[in-house]
Design a protein around this motif. Structure first.
Motif, PDB file in Angstrom:
ATOM      1  N   HIS A   1      95.871  74.612  32.784  1.00  0.00           N
ATOM      2  CA  HIS A   1      94.566  74.250  32.239  1.00  0.00           C
ATOM      3  C   HIS A   1      93.948  73.132  33.067  1.00  0.00           C
ATOM      4  N   LEU A   2      92.656  72.934  32.895  1.00  0.00           N
ATOM      5  CA  LEU A   2      91.934  71.874  33.581  1.00  0.00           C
ATOM      6  C   LEU A   2      91.869  70.640  32.689  1.00  0.00           C
ATOM      7  N   ASP A   3      91.916  69.464  33.287  1.00  0.00           N
ATOM      8  CA  ASP A   3      91.601  68.205  32.621  1.00  0.00           C
ATOM      9  C   ASP A   3      90.268  67.750  33.193  1.00  0.00           C
ATOM     10  N   LEU A   4      89.265  67.654  32.348  1.00  0.00           N
ATOM     11  CA  LEU A   4      87.950  67.184  32.763  1.00  0.00           C
ATOM     12  C   LEU A   4      87.794  65.744  32.280  1.00  0.00           C
ATOM     13  N   GLU A   5      87.400  64.843  33.179  1.00  0.00           N
ATOM     14  CA  GLU A   5      87.272  63.454  32.777  1.00  0.00           C
ATOM     15  C   GLU A   5      85.830  63.103  32.470  1.00  0.00           C
ATOM     16  N   SER A   6      85.663  62.185  31.516  1.00  0.00           N
ATOM     17  CA  SER A   6      84.336  61.795  31.058  1.00  0.00           C
ATOM     18  C   SER A   6      84.347  60.339  30.603  1.00  0.00           C
ATOM     19  N   GLU A   7      83.212  59.685  30.775  1.00  0.00           N
ATOM     20  CA  GLU A   7      83.047  58.333  30.232  1.00  0.00           C
ATOM     21  C   GLU A   7      83.057  58.364  28.705  1.00  0.00           C
ATOM     22  N   ASP A   8      82.633  59.491  28.102  1.00  0.00           N
ATOM     23  CA  ASP A   8      82.511  59.601  26.647  1.00  0.00           C
ATOM     24  C   ASP A   8      83.027  60.960  26.181  1.00  0.00           C
ATOM     25  N   PRO A   9      84.340  61.105  26.003  1.00  0.00           N
ATOM     26  CA  PRO A   9      84.899  62.398  25.592  1.00  0.00           C
ATOM     27  C   PRO A   9      84.282  62.966  24.306  1.00  0.00           C
ATOM     28  N   ALA A  10      83.973  62.118  23.323  1.00  0.00           N
ATOM     29  CA  ALA A  10      83.391  62.613  22.067  1.00  0.00           C
ATOM     30  C   ALA A  10      82.020  63.245  22.304  1.00  0.00           C
ATOM     31  N   ALA A  11      81.212  62.645  23.170  1.00  0.00           N
ATOM     32  CA  ALA A  11      79.903  63.219  23.489  1.00  0.00           C
ATOM     33  C   ALA A  11      80.067  64.551  24.208  1.00  0.00           C
ATOM     34  N   GLU A  12      81.068  64.644  25.079  1.00  0.00           N
ATOM     35  CA  GLU A  12      81.307  65.901  25.782  1.00  0.00           C
ATOM     36  C   GLU A  12      81.800  66.977  24.823  1.00  0.00           C
ATOM     37  N   GLN A  13      82.567  66.573  23.806  1.00  0.00           N
ATOM     38  CA  GLN A  13      82.994  67.549  22.796  1.00  0.00           C
ATOM     39  C   GLN A  13      81.769  68.193  22.149  1.00  0.00           C
ATOM     40  N   ALA A  14      80.805  67.384  21.769  1.00  0.00           N
ATOM     41  CA  ALA A  14      79.587  67.912  21.152  1.00  0.00           C
ATOM     42  C   ALA A  14      78.850  68.840  22.112  1.00  0.00           C
ATOM     43  N   ARG A  15      78.817  68.489  23.389  1.00  0.00           N
ATOM     44  CA  ARG A  15      78.133  69.319  24.386  1.00  0.00           C
ATOM     45  C   ARG A  15      78.852  70.647  24.571  1.00  0.00           C
ATOM     46  N   VAL A  16      80.189  70.609  24.638  1.00  0.00           N
ATOM     47  CA  VAL A  16      80.972  71.838  24.756  1.00  0.00           C
ATOM     48  C   VAL A  16      80.688  72.756  23.566  1.00  0.00           C
ATOM     49  N   GLU A  17      80.676  72.193  22.376  1.00  0.00           N
ATOM     50  CA  GLU A  17      80.419  72.993  21.178  1.00  0.00           C
ATOM     51  C   GLU A  17      79.011  73.569  21.181  1.00  0.00           C
ATOM     52  N   ALA A  18      78.027  72.803  21.649  1.00  0.00           N
ATOM     53  CA  ALA A  18      76.648  73.302  21.735  1.00  0.00           C
ATOM     54  C   ALA A  18      76.530  74.448  22.739  1.00  0.00           C
ATOM     55  N   LEU A  19      77.397  74.446  23.759  1.00  0.00           N
ATOM     56  CA  LEU A  19      77.369  75.501  24.774  1.00  0.00           C
ATOM     57  C   LEU A  19      78.165  76.744  24.362  1.00  0.00           C
TER      58      LEU A  19
END
Length: 130
Positions: free
Chosen positions: A62-80
């Protein structure tokens, strides 16, 4: 040897390429046979290959994607069209799945602590509750 490309098998490579293109901010740049390619960055290509089989179980890679704000990216992933895989919550990692169920983690940029069992503790109570 070097890693040249990450190839993802997909029942619907157009849909999956669109998801990952938005998530990674890499435009779709070409199509060749059963493959759809995202823009190559830092020497790494990302492609999606049409396959007939479905994903039967947990990814072995699997991939590990890094982010300054993992919680915000979770919301973006779900929106996509992706989703959080809560069955992995005890490990403390934010584990997500793309629209075809391929797992990936969203981790914080920079170092984070792991306990002796390999569990992460970077998620806040709010991020774990969503």
């Amino acid at each position: 040897m070097d890693i040249n490309c990450v190839i993802v098998d997909s029942a619907d490579p157009d849909r999956l390429a669109a998801f990952w293109s938005e998530l990674l901010d890499r435009p779709v740049v070409s199509r060749s046979g059963p493959y759809i390619w995202l823009e190559r960055r830092n020497g790494l290509g990302v492609g999606f290959q049409r396959t007939d089989g479905s994903k039967p179980a947990k990814n072995r890679l699997h991939l590990d994607l890094e982010s300054e704000d993992p919680a915000a990216e979770q919301a973006r992933v779900e929106a996509l069209g992706g989703r959080r895989l809560t069955e992995y919550d005890p490990g403390g990692f934010l584990v997500m799945a793309d629209p075809e169920g391929n797992e990936f983690c969203i981790i914080p940029k920079g170092p984070f602590e792991l306990d002796d069992e390999g569990r992460a503790h970077y998620l806040t109570a709010d991020a774990q509750a969503t």
